[in-house]
Design a protein around this motif. Structure first.
Motif, PDB file in Angstrom:
ATOM      1  N   ARG A 118       7.000  12.990   9.720  1.00 32.57           N
ATOM      2  CA  ARG A 118       7.516  12.460   8.458  1.00 32.57           C
ATOM      3  C   ARG A 118       7.283  10.945   8.380  1.00 32.57           C
ATOM      4  O   ARG A 118       6.914  10.409   7.335  1.00 32.57           O
ATOM      5  N   GLY A 119       7.488  10.256   9.499  1.00 32.19           N
ATOM      6  CA  GLY A 119       7.266   8.815   9.550  1.00 32.19           C
ATOM      7  C   GLY A 119       5.820   8.442   9.240  1.00 32.19           C
ATOM      8  O   GLY A 119       5.560   7.431   8.580  1.00 32.19           O
ATOM      9  N   LEU A 120       4.875   9.274   9.675  1.00 31.93           N
ATOM     10  CA  LEU A 120       3.467   9.016   9.360  1.00 31.93           C
ATOM     11  C   LEU A 120       3.221   9.106   7.860  1.00 31.93           C
ATOM     12  O   LEU A 120       2.481   8.296   7.290  1.00 31.93           O
ATOM     13  N   SER A 121       3.852  10.089   7.213  1.00 26.89           N
ATOM     14  CA  SER A 121       3.705  10.215   5.753  1.00 26.89           C
ATOM     15  C   SER A 121       4.387   9.069   5.020  1.00 26.89           C
ATOM     16  O   SER A 121       3.860   8.534   4.057  1.00 26.89           O
ATOM     17  N   LEU A 122       5.591   8.700   5.486  1.00 26.51           N
ATOM     18  CA  LEU A 122       6.317   7.589   4.859  1.00 26.51           C
ATOM     19  C   LEU A 122       5.536   6.282   4.947  1.00 26.51           C
ATOM     20  O   LEU A 122       5.487   5.512   3.989  1.00 26.51           O
ATOM     21  N   SER A 123       4.940   6.046   6.106  1.00 23.34           N
ATOM     22  CA  SER A 123       4.208   4.794   6.313  1.00 23.34           C
ATOM     23  C   SER A 123       2.792   4.855   5.743  1.00 23.34           C
ATOM     24  O   SER A 123       2.054   3.882   5.832  1.00 23.34           O
ATOM     25  N   GLN A 124       2.429   6.001   5.174  1.00 26.56           N
ATOM     26  CA  GLN A 124       1.128   6.203   4.558  1.00 26.56           C
ATOM     27  C   GLN A 124      -0.018   6.000   5.544  1.00 26.56           C
ATOM     28  O   GLN A 124      -1.069   5.440   5.205  1.00 26.56           O
ATOM     29  N   ALA A 125       0.196   6.460   6.784  1.00 27.79           N
ATOM     30  CA  ALA A 125      -0.823   6.341   7.824  1.00 27.79           C
ATOM     31  C   ALA A 125      -2.113   7.022   7.374  1.00 27.79           C
ATOM     32  O   ALA A 125      -2.100   8.160   6.907  1.00 27.79           O
ATOM     33  N   ASN A 126      -3.204   6.316   7.476  1.00 31.05           N
ATOM     34  CA  ASN A 126      -4.530   6.787   7.063  1.00 31.05           C
ATOM     35  C   ASN A 126      -4.568   7.237   5.599  1.00 31.05           C
ATOM     36  O   ASN A 126      -5.401   8.063   5.218  1.00 31.05           O
ATOM     37  N   ALA A 127      -3.658   6.732   4.790  1.00 35.32           N
ATOM     38  CA  ALA A 127      -3.607   6.984   3.345  1.00 35.32           C
ATOM     39  C   ALA A 127      -3.579   8.471   2.992  1.00 35.32           C
ATOM     40  O   ALA A 127      -4.194   8.900   2.018  1.00 35.32           O
ATOM     41  N   THR A 128      -2.841   9.259   3.790  1.00 30.39           N
ATOM     42  CA  THR A 128      -2.732  10.686   3.513  1.00 30.39           C
ATOM     43  C   THR A 128      -1.396  11.232   3.991  1.00 30.39           C
ATOM     44  O   THR A 128      -0.699  10.584   4.778  1.00 30.39           O
ATOM     45  N   ALA A 129      -1.041  12.411   3.515  1.00 30.73           N
ATOM     46  CA  ALA A 129       0.176  13.091   3.964  1.00 30.73           C
ATOM     47  C   ALA A 129      -0.042  13.646   5.370  1.00 30.73           C
ATOM     48  O   ALA A 129      -1.183  13.725   5.856  1.00 30.73           O
ATOM     49  N   HIS A 130       1.046  14.025   6.005  1.00 31.68           N
ATOM     50  CA  HIS A 130       0.995  14.623   7.338  1.00 31.68           C
ATOM     51  C   HIS A 130       1.936  15.812   7.376  1.00 31.68           C
ATOM     52  O   HIS A 130       2.891  15.890   6.594  1.00 31.68           O
ATOM     53  N   GLY A 131       1.666  16.708   8.298  1.00 28.81           N
ATOM     54  CA  GLY A 131       2.513  17.892   8.390  1.00 28.81           C
ATOM     55  C   GLY A 131       2.483  18.538   9.754  1.00 28.81           C
ATOM     56  O   GLY A 131       1.792  18.088  10.678  1.00 28.81           O
TER      57      GLY A 131
END
Length: 109
Positions: free
Chosen positions: A6-19
């Motif tokens: 969730r933190g990766l999505s919040l921080s917009q890591a690599n400009a994409t969602a994560h799951g």
């Protein structure tokens, strides 16, 4: 892993969602994959992180879909529910429940 993803999505890591994609294997060890992309089917496979759980751990998925994706920028999940990790070792039963609410908050009990 859910909080990290969730933190990766919040921080917009690599400009994409994560799951996370969960697989409860009836004949072998259960596993989950941390992935990058809008969903598991269209993910960027080169970024997959596959975690194979020890065989004594049983994964029960209580989510609408085994593909739990957190929206880019907001961290909102595509579904809410829980996962139960159970292990029986040396005669002792150990249970842990990971819950995700509709806002994406992750709780571990």
């Amino acid at each position: 892993a859910a909080r990290q993803t969730r933190g990766l999505s919040l921080s917009q890591a690599n400009a994409t969602a994560h799951g996370l994609y969960f697989f409860a294997n009836p004949v072998g060890p259960d596993q989950y994959t941390i992935y990058q992309g809008a969903n598991y089917a269209t993910r960027q496979i080169t970024f997959d992180q596959i975690v194979i759980l020890p065989t004594i751990v049983d994964l029960q998925i209580n989510l609408p879909d085994p593909d739990l994706n957190f929206a880019l920028g907001t961290g909102s999940p595509n579904g809410e529910g829980s996962l139960r990790l159970s292990a029986a070792t040396a005669g002792l039963g150990v249970n842990q429940v990971v819950s995700v609410n509709r806002f994406g908050a992750v709780a571990v009990n």
